[in-house]
Design a protein around this motif. Structure first.
Motif, short mmCIF file in Angstrom:
data_model
loop_
_atom_site.label_atom_id
_atom_site.label_comp_id
_atom_site.label_asym_id
_atom_site.label_seq_id
_atom_site.Cartn_x
_atom_site.Cartn_y
_atom_site.Cartn_z
N ALA A 38 0.84 -1.20 0.00
CA ALA A 38 0.00 0.00 0.00
C ALA A 38 0.88 1.26 0.00
O ALA A 38 0.61 2.22 -0.72
CB ALA A 38 -0.94 0.00 1.20
N ALA A 39 1.93 1.23 0.82
CA ALA A 39 2.81 2.41 0.91
C ALA A 39 3.63 2.60 -0.36
O ALA A 39 3.89 3.72 -0.79
CB ALA A 39 3.70 2.29 2.14
N GLN A 40 4.05 1.47 -0.97
CA GLN A 40 4.80 1.59 -2.23
C GLN A 40 3.92 2.20 -3.32
O GLN A 40 4.40 2.95 -4.17
CB GLN A 40 5.34 0.22 -2.66
CG GLN A 40 6.64 -0.16 -1.93
CD GLN A 40 6.80 -1.65 -1.79
OE1 GLN A 40 6.14 -2.45 -2.47
NE2 GLN A 40 7.68 -2.05 -0.89
N ASN A 41 2.64 1.90 -3.29
CA ASN A 41 1.72 2.53 -4.25
C ASN A 41 1.66 4.04 -4.06
O ASN A 41 1.48 4.79 -5.01
CB ASN A 41 0.31 1.95 -4.08
CG ASN A 41 0.02 0.89 -5.12
OD1 ASN A 41 0.86 0.60 -5.98
ND2 ASN A 41 -1.17 0.32 -5.07
N LEU A 42 1.80 4.48 -2.82
CA LEU A 42 1.79 5.93 -2.58
C LEU A 42 3.03 6.58 -3.21
O LEU A 42 2.95 7.70 -3.72
CB LEU A 42 1.73 6.22 -1.08
CG LEU A 42 0.47 5.68 -0.38
CD1 LEU A 42 0.50 5.99 1.12
CD2 LEU A 42 -0.80 6.26 -1.01
N VAL A 43 4.15 5.86 -3.19
CA VAL A 43 5.35 6.37 -3.88
C VAL A 43 5.08 6.47 -5.38
O VAL A 43 5.41 7.48 -6.01
CB VAL A 43 6.57 5.46 -3.60
CG1 VAL A 43 7.78 5.93 -4.39
CG2 VAL A 43 6.90 5.43 -2.11
N ARG A 44 4.43 5.45 -5.94
CA ARG A 44 4.09 5.53 -7.37
C ARG A 44 3.18 6.74 -7.62
O ARG A 44 3.32 7.44 -8.62
CB ARG A 44 3.35 4.25 -7.82
CG ARG A 44 4.26 3.02 -7.93
CD ARG A 44 3.44 1.73 -8.10
NE ARG A 44 2.71 1.70 -9.36
CZ ARG A 44 1.68 0.86 -9.60
NH1 ARG A 44 1.28 0.02 -8.66
NH2 ARG A 44 1.07 0.87 -10.77
N GLY A 45 2.27 6.97 -6.70
CA GLY A 45 1.34 8.10 -6.83
C GLY A 45 2.04 9.45 -6.83
O GLY A 45 1.79 10.29 -7.70
N THR A 46 2.95 9.65 -5.87
CA THR A 46 3.61 10.96 -5.81
C THR A 46 4.60 11.13 -6.97
O THR A 46 4.82 12.25 -7.43
CB THR A 46 4.34 11.17 -4.46
OG1 THR A 46 5.28 10.11 -4.25
CG2 THR A 46 3.35 11.18 -3.31
#
Lengths: 208, 208, 208
Positions: free
Chosen positions: B19-27
């Motif tokens: 979930a947190a790695q997806n946030l990196v993809r998002g930013t």
């Protein structure tokens, strides 16, 4: 204060059900706003009456928690559920109140997307009212919270398209600001229904 | 539903990390918005894809909670952490989506303070992704939440200066309103990272 | 870290009381904004000082939780109460800061409804400061949270009438947007006082 020593669970489910039924009354009043020649002041006044009734229910619920020895589930969760049902009502009342206060009813008609949001709220209210009595058996609630979340997504989309329309240049800046306030309350009501569903989910998970 | 009777903790840390790695993809996608000649629709579409992936992870996490007998920490905290990571993603997606919907990309360039906010979010995402695997040992997490709070303060300052610029008279009222919506989502994302960190702190305090 | 093995409850009540007393200092500073010829930058700077002091108190509280073996009530509730008192301060500081940043002080005077909101906040701060030492005996707190809720309703009404005035056409669109930001922080501060009271209520219910 007299304490009852055997679970009087029924009273809790009854209060949750009445609170949710009031939300149905609230969204039905908002539905009237789509009618031609509607008297917005009257809708706003009747929403305020329903809101006062909800306050009374919340108050009775809190008193019940404090005078009951064994509650059907965690005291804090009963509190949360009660106050979250109350929050929905506050947002519904605000919609009617702001439309009236801002004199938005002098516009020929409200944007279509506002009515879409009211329709979403109406559906959320109805399935919430259906779900409350099911807390007794904790059965059949998963469908409810999945559906509330689906509706909240619909509401979110309608809200975004409403803002696109408000910012399109169709209205002057002050009208946009007024409508935006109303739109925000509609969207907050959608979210508030989701918070209710999340608490129901939490309760169900704890008890399972 | 099959219940596993020994702790399968690994799966929880794995889901939080993804979930947190997806946030990196998002930013990282939001960072692309600073590039000259960027295709905003494409960025928005890819953000939506990442957001759907996050929804799936959250859904898997909830299913895992319900089918696991012994969870690594309180069920409610696992829920909170999962839904708060999901909230961050919702705000990141909203930024791309609103920029596209409002046609803000036709402006020669976005205000510098918006890019500052994206930079803050990018750092928050990276240290959140680094922190998630540390939940296993509960070690080294204090630095993480102190840093998230520091970054949230930076984001707050950038947000305030962004509003000063938006209200300076440089833009017309409708453009200000559109940009303000985007600014609010950026700021909400900063806050949402802080909520994640607060929950991590709560978990750590309980377990210590 | 040294652990104390007997309850050092006094320190907790002391920190809550100091945090609440800072809120009184904060609302007194906001009251100065009604004075003719007030130096808004100076008010804003002093609010920032008080806010830093509040941050330090919150930090001390968190350290105290982590180093204390037996806390007077649930650790999570102590956390909540501490962070919610801190939230109020953040909103109070934002009011002064935004008035200064947006140059709203060049207006001949702020709308009357803004001062009404500050008066509500001032009363909320005072009764909150009076309530904190009562946590020790858990007596006499019901009046406090009933009164906070009553004041929050007053604040809500003042906020709505403030928006009616802002949207009346009396001010240009950009001034409306700036004042709306300030109004939102005032209203958020009113709400934040209510969150504090709700947590006090939760603690009292648990302990009774």
């Amino acid at each position: 204060m007299k304490f009852s020593f055997r679970p009087t669970e029924g009273a809790f489910y009854e209060l949750f059900s009445r609170a949710a039924q009031n939300l149905v009354r609230g969204t039905e009043l908002l539905n009237e706003l789509a009618l031609p020649g509607v008297d917005v002041q009257s809708v706003s006044d009747r929403l305020t009456d329903v809101e006062h009734d909800s306050d009374q229910i919340t108050h009775d619920l809190y008193k019940k928690i404090n005078s009951t020895f064994i509650t059907p589930f965690d005291r804090e969760d009963i509190y949360s559920l009660g106050s979250q049902l109350d929050d929905v009502m506050d947002h519904l009342e605000a919609v009617g109140n702001l439309l009236y206060l801002y004199g938005l009813t002098e516009l020929p008609s409200l944007p279509r997307e506002m009515h879409e949001l009211v329709t979403v709220l109406d559906q959320q209210a109805k399935i919430t009212a259906d779900a409350m009595p099911k807390l007794k058996t904790m059965k059949g609630l998963e469908e409810y919270w999945i559906e509330i979340n689906r509706l909240e997504n619909d509401g979110d989309r309608a809200y975004r398209m409403l803002l696109v329309r408000l910012f399109s240049g169709e209205y002057d800046a002050l009208t946009v600001l007024k409508m935006k306030e109303v739109a925000d309350e509609l969207e907050a009501a959608c979210d508030a229904f989701e918070h209710v569903a999340n608490t129901v989910e939490t309760i169900t998970v704890k008890e399972s």
